[in-house]
Write a protein that holds these residues in place. Structure first.
Motif, PDB file in Angstrom:
ATOM      1  N   ILE A 166      35.381 131.855  21.601  1.00  0.00           N
ATOM      2  CA  ILE A 166      34.962 131.376  20.284  1.00  0.00           C
ATOM      3  C   ILE A 166      33.899 130.289  20.404  1.00  0.00           C
ATOM      4  CG2 ILE A 166      35.744 130.161  18.202  1.00  0.00           C
ATOM      5  CD1 ILE A 166      38.487 131.490  18.638  1.00  0.00           C
ATOM      6  N   HIS A 167      34.206 129.254  21.133  1.00  0.00           N
ATOM      7  CA  HIS A 167      33.276 128.121  21.296  1.00  0.00           C
ATOM      8  C   HIS A 167      32.398 128.416  22.511  1.00  0.00           C
ATOM      9  CE1 HIS A 167      32.816 123.447  21.205  1.00  0.00           C
ATOM     10  NE2 HIS A 167      31.867 124.073  20.545  1.00  0.00           N
ATOM     11  N   ASN A 168      31.573 129.446  22.368  1.00  0.00           N
ATOM     12  CA  ASN A 168      30.910 130.054  23.518  1.00  0.00           C
ATOM     13  C   ASN A 168      29.610 129.372  23.926  1.00  0.00           C
ATOM     14  OD1 ASN A 168      29.569 130.905  21.231  1.00  0.00           O
ATOM     15  ND2 ASN A 168      29.526 133.069  21.765  1.00  0.00           N
ATOM     16  N   THR A 169      29.381 128.162  23.436  1.00  0.00           N
ATOM     17  CA  THR A 169      28.224 127.386  23.888  1.00  0.00           C
ATOM     18  C   THR A 169      28.672 126.177  24.708  1.00  0.00           C
ATOM     19  OG1 THR A 169      28.198 126.237  21.747  1.00  0.00           O
ATOM     20  CG2 THR A 169      26.695 128.120  22.033  1.00  0.00           C
ATOM     21  N   LYS A 170      29.552 125.349  24.144  1.00  0.00           N
ATOM     22  CA  LYS A 170      29.986 124.140  24.845  1.00  0.00           C
ATOM     23  C   LYS A 170      31.284 124.314  25.619  1.00  0.00           C
ATOM     24  CE  LYS A 170      27.567 120.986  21.747  1.00  0.00           C
ATOM     25  NZ  LYS A 170      27.653 119.799  20.869  1.00  0.00           N
ATOM     26  N   LEU A 171      32.047 125.370  25.295  1.00  0.00           N
ATOM     27  CA  LEU A 171      33.260 125.699  26.064  1.00  0.00           C
ATOM     28  C   LEU A 171      34.254 124.542  26.121  1.00  0.00           C
ATOM     29  CD1 LEU A 171      31.554 127.557  29.062  1.00  0.00           C
ATOM     30  CD2 LEU A 171      32.359 128.522  26.905  1.00  0.00           C
ATOM     31  N   ARG A 172      34.551 123.979  24.951  1.00  0.00           N
ATOM     32  CA  ARG A 172      35.499 122.874  24.847  1.00  0.00           C
ATOM     33  C   ARG A 172      36.586 123.218  23.840  1.00  0.00           C
ATOM     34  NH1 ARG A 172      35.255 119.514  28.843  1.00  0.00           N
ATOM     35  NH2 ARG A 172      36.312 117.944  27.571  1.00  0.00           N
ATOM     36  N   MET A 173      37.674 122.433  23.852  1.00  0.00           N
ATOM     37  CA  MET A 173      38.739 122.562  22.873  1.00  0.00           C
ATOM     38  C   MET A 173      39.515 121.253  22.802  1.00  0.00           C
ATOM     39  SD  MET A 173      41.596 124.856  24.905  1.00  0.00           S
ATOM     40  CE  MET A 173      42.866 124.584  23.658  1.00  0.00           C
ATOM     41  N   PRO A 174      40.205 120.989  21.686  1.00  0.00           N
ATOM     42  CA  PRO A 174      41.045 119.786  21.607  1.00  0.00           C
ATOM     43  C   PRO A 174      42.231 119.886  22.562  1.00  0.00           C
ATOM     44  CG  PRO A 174      40.669 120.738  19.427  1.00  0.00           C
ATOM     45  CD  PRO A 174      40.217 121.742  20.421  1.00  0.00           C
ATOM     46  N   LEU A 175      42.706 118.744  22.998  1.00  0.00           N
ATOM     47  CA  LEU A 175      43.967 118.674  23.729  1.00  0.00           C
ATOM     48  C   LEU A 175      45.084 118.917  22.725  1.00  0.00           C
ATOM     49  CD1 LEU A 175      45.745 117.968  26.180  1.00  0.00           C
ATOM     50  CD2 LEU A 175      45.450 115.544  25.553  1.00  0.00           C
ATOM     51  N   MET A 176      45.821 120.012  22.885  1.00  0.00           N
ATOM     52  CA  MET A 176      46.807 120.432  21.896  1.00  0.00           C
ATOM     53  C   MET A 176      48.205 120.454  22.496  1.00  0.00           C
ATOM     54  SD  MET A 176      44.611 123.651  20.372  1.00  0.00           S
ATOM     55  CE  MET A 176      45.812 124.073  19.100  1.00  0.00           C
ATOM     56  N   PHE A 177      49.202 120.085  21.665  1.00  0.00           N
ATOM     57  CA  PHE A 177      50.591 120.102  22.100  1.00  0.00           C
ATOM     58  C   PHE A 177      51.443 120.887  21.101  1.00  0.00           C
ATOM     59  CE2 PHE A 177      49.065 115.969  23.803  1.00  0.00           C
ATOM     60  CZ  PHE A 177      49.254 116.231  25.157  1.00  0.00           C
ATOM     61  N   THR A 178      52.395 121.637  21.633  1.00  0.00           N
ATOM     62  CA  THR A 178      53.400 122.260  20.785  1.00  0.00           C
ATOM     63  C   THR A 178      54.416 121.208  20.367  1.00  0.00           C
ATOM     64  OG1 THR A 178      54.814 122.830  22.651  1.00  0.00           O
ATOM     65  CG2 THR A 178      53.148 124.455  22.001  1.00  0.00           C
ATOM     66  N   LYS A 179      55.239 121.562  19.417  1.00  0.00           N
ATOM     67  CA  LYS A 179      56.298 120.659  18.942  1.00  0.00           C
ATOM     68  C   LYS A 179      57.201 120.220  20.089  1.00  0.00           C
ATOM     69  CE  LYS A 179      60.209 120.633  15.693  1.00  0.00           C
ATOM     70  NZ  LYS A 179      60.889 121.390  14.620  1.00  0.00           N
ATOM     71  N   GLU A 180      57.516 121.138  20.993  1.00  0.00           N
ATOM     72  CA  GLU A 180      58.447 120.851  22.086  1.00  0.00           C
ATOM     73  C   GLU A 180      57.852 119.881  23.105  1.00  0.00           C
ATOM     74  OE1 GLU A 180      59.423 124.373  19.943  1.00  0.00           O
ATOM     75  OE2 GLU A 180      57.587 123.911  21.056  1.00  0.00           O
ATOM     76  N   ALA A 181      56.533 119.864  23.225  1.00  0.00           N
ATOM     77  CA  ALA A 181      55.898 119.095  24.293  1.00  0.00           C
ATOM     78  C   ALA A 181      55.237 117.808  23.830  1.00  0.00           C
ATOM     79  CB  ALA A 181      54.849 119.975  24.991  1.00  0.00           C
ATOM     80  N   MET A 182      55.107 117.602  22.528  1.00  0.00           N
ATOM     81  CA  MET A 182      54.208 116.551  22.057  1.00  0.00           C
ATOM     82  C   MET A 182      54.672 115.135  22.384  1.00  0.00           C
ATOM     83  SD  MET A 182      54.748 116.797  17.917  1.00  0.00           S
ATOM     84  CE  MET A 182      56.234 116.241  17.110  1.00  0.00           C
ATOM     85  N   TYR A 183      55.968 114.876  22.383  1.00  0.00           N
ATOM     86  CA  TYR A 183      56.422 113.490  22.536  1.00  0.00           C
ATOM     87  C   TYR A 183      56.207 112.927  23.941  1.00  0.00           C
ATOM     88  CZ  TYR A 183      58.333 113.055  17.867  1.00  0.00           C
ATOM     89  OH  TYR A 183      58.467 112.966  16.503  1.00  0.00           O
TER      90      TYR A 183
END
Length: 241
Positions: A166-183
């Motif tokens: 999708i982001h095929n120019t800069k090849l980045r994404m936000p640091l994302m956490f699921t509910k189980e892992a976020m804390y």
């Protein structure tokens, strides 16, 4: 990078937490917001992980000497790259002790079909309407006026295969956490090696994405309605897929 996002409403935030988190400070809902508008987002911090706070998107480091410097910093500090966060002036004193969770229910990235044709996508998690992104935060006080700014930046990582498509120019994404892992991100005892281990791209199989209508990021007020998020078909995407 991550400059376009969708913020959850109070009910969606309540659904995310298993234990009581005070949400009385968050009653704003954005279907779409442009990072450069520096709107407030709901956050949980290392210092106070049981209460929702409001921090403006665009970090202003506490050491900024005046309003002019503060305004300049926030424009360039919407995102913090995980690879150099320990060396970057605005973030190096924060990543160890001022980490936060920033809550979204989606973010928008553009897929380039040609140089002049780019298709926006809405990206989120499967089976979880609201999710956490990892960030850092700080508080800046204007020494002349006494103005207080509580701000934050979203950490980004290299793209996983879905986001590279999708982001095929800069090849980045936000640091994302699921509910189980976020804390775990808010654990104040994390060592540098632990923090680095958490700053990894999320498994693409946990994510979902679809194309949406094209929009003008300079006019966010036009897109704060539910229809804005509806899937749209673009025949030209077949050329890429």
């Amino acid at each position: 990078m991550c400059y376009h996002a969708s913020a959850p409403d109070r009910t969606e935030l309540d659904d995310l937490f298993d234990h009581a988190v005070r949400t009385d400070e968050w009653d704003t809902y954005y279907h779409y917001l442009n990072g450069y508008s520096h709107k407030q987002l709901p956050v949980l911090t290392v210092e106070d992980p049981t209460a929702i706070h409001k921090n403006s998107w665009g970090l202003v480091a506490s050491w900024a000497k005046d309003k002019e410097k503060a305004d300049m910093l926030r424009k360039g500090c919407l995102n913090a790259k995980s690879e150099d966060i320990w060396e970057t002036a605005s973030y190096r004193n924060l990543i160890g002790k001022k980490r936060c969770l920033i809550f979204l229910n989606g973010f928008y990235e553009f897929r380039h079909v040609t140089k002049d044709d780019k298709i926006p996508y809405l990206v989120g998690l499967k089976n979880q309407k609201t999710f956490a992104t990892g960030g850092v935060y700080d508080t800046w006080v204007d020494k002349i006026t006494g103005e207080v700014r509580n701000t934050c930046a979203i950490i980004t990582t290299p793209a996983n295969p879905l986001m590279a498509k999708i982001h095929n120019t800069k090849l980045r994404m936000p640091l994302m956490f699921t509910k189980e892992a976020m804390y775990e991100w808010l654990n104040p005892k994390l060592a540098k090696s632990d923090i680095n281990a958490l700053m990894q791209p999320l498994d693409e199989n946990l994510m979902q994405a679809h194309p949406i209508m094209k929009f003008n990021p300079q006019k966010p007020e036009l897109y704060n309605n539910a229809e804005f998020k509806n899937p749209v078909e673009y025949p030209q995407l077949a050329l890429l897929d």
